[in-house]
Write a protein that holds these residues in place. Sequence first.
Motif, PDB file in Angstrom:
ATOM      1  N   UNK A 153      11.324  16.801  20.882  1.00  0.00           N
ATOM      2  CA  UNK A 153      10.092  16.837  20.105  1.00  0.00           C
ATOM      3  C   UNK A 153      10.199  16.010  18.828  1.00  0.00           C
ATOM      4  N   UNK A 154      11.382  15.937  18.249  1.00  0.00           N
ATOM      5  CA  UNK A 154      11.610  15.183  17.022  1.00  0.00           C
ATOM      6  C   UNK A 154      12.822  14.280  17.250  1.00  0.00           C
ATOM      7  N   UNK A 155      12.649  12.977  17.266  1.00  0.00           N
ATOM      8  CA  UNK A 155      13.800  12.088  17.482  1.00  0.00           C
ATOM      9  C   UNK A 155      14.689  12.055  16.233  1.00  0.00           C
ATOM     10  N   UNK A 156      15.965  12.372  16.433  1.00  0.00           N
ATOM     11  CA  UNK A 156      16.926  12.333  15.335  1.00  0.00           C
ATOM     12  C   UNK A 156      17.726  11.040  15.322  1.00  0.00           C
ATOM     13  N   UNK A 157      17.793  10.353  16.438  1.00  0.00           N
ATOM     14  CA  UNK A 157      18.621   9.148  16.525  1.00  0.00           C
ATOM     15  C   UNK A 157      18.421   8.518  17.881  1.00  0.00           C
ATOM     16  N   UNK A 158      19.490   8.031  18.429  1.00  0.00           N
ATOM     17  CA  UNK A 158      19.458   7.398  19.738  1.00  0.00           C
ATOM     18  C   UNK A 158      19.026   8.407  20.787  1.00  0.00           C
ATOM     19  N   UNK A 159      18.076   8.053  21.654  1.00  0.00           N
ATOM     20  CA  UNK A 159      17.680   8.991  22.709  1.00  0.00           C
ATOM     21  C   UNK A 159      18.876   9.394  23.563  1.00  0.00           C
ATOM     22  N   UNK A 160      18.913  10.640  23.936  1.00  0.00           N
ATOM     23  CA  UNK A 160      20.011  11.143  24.781  1.00  0.00           C
ATOM     24  C   UNK A 160      19.695  12.527  25.283  1.00  0.00           C
ATOM     25  N   UNK A 161      20.663  13.081  25.956  1.00  0.00           N
ATOM     26  CA  UNK A 161      20.503  14.400  26.565  1.00  0.00           C
ATOM     27  C   UNK A 161      20.533  15.505  25.542  1.00  0.00           C
ATOM     28  N   UNK A 187      18.074  25.313  36.441  1.00  0.00           N
ATOM     29  CA  UNK A 187      18.158  23.903  36.083  1.00  0.00           C
ATOM     30  C   UNK A 187      17.777  23.807  34.618  1.00  0.00           C
ATOM     31  N   UNK A 188      18.618  23.196  33.830  1.00  0.00           N
ATOM     32  CA  UNK A 188      18.339  23.042  32.405  1.00  0.00           C
ATOM     33  C   UNK A 188      17.538  21.762  32.198  1.00  0.00           C
ATOM     34  N   UNK A 189      16.394  21.902  31.575  1.00  0.00           N
ATOM     35  CA  UNK A 189      15.530  20.768  31.275  1.00  0.00           C
ATOM     36  C   UNK A 189      15.356  20.672  29.772  1.00  0.00           C
ATOM     37  N   UNK A 190      15.130  19.492  29.284  1.00  0.00           N
ATOM     38  CA  UNK A 190      14.913  19.319  27.859  1.00  0.00           C
ATOM     39  C   UNK A 190      13.799  18.325  27.593  1.00  0.00           C
ATOM     40  N   UNK A 191      13.192  18.453  26.442  1.00  0.00           N
ATOM     41  CA  UNK A 191      12.121  17.547  26.023  1.00  0.00           C
ATOM     42  C   UNK A 191      12.222  17.419  24.509  1.00  0.00           C
TER      43      UNK A 191
END
Length: 143
Positions: free
Chosen positions: A135-143, A129-133
């Motif tokens: 750490x540094x927001x580059x723009x609009x939140x997304x996958x 299962x691929x999970x992500x978190x």
Amino acid sequence: MQIRPFADGDTEAVVALWRASGITRPWNDPYRDIARKQAVQPELFLVAEETDVVVGTAMAGYDGHRGWLSYLAVAPERQRSGIGRALVREVEERLRALGCPKLNLQVRGGDEGLISFYRALGFAPDDVVSLGHRLIPDGTPGA
């Protein structure tokens, strides 16, 4: 066609290629991704060039355990011409030379054409299962 490491002067052509090939997303700033890659293993950021025109890219990394492939892109008018396959093979050779035992990548769900492309190159789904978190927001939140 020539495959070579990315050079600073390639930035605009690479971003244009990524946009034309539809791989950019609003939450990933391609300029920041390029700058980040230039700071870590820049020799694994490759461009394919024909007559001084960037027609493909591949960004890879190796963490000592697994290799990763991202930003594989080919100019839409040059797709199905072997450029993507050549880039993947070059990444594999470079990672193998570093002692990398396995190459991983992620594909957005539903992109059956791309999944078929990778399967034809010997990739197969892993039972993970691929999970992500972020750490540094580059723009609009997304996958």
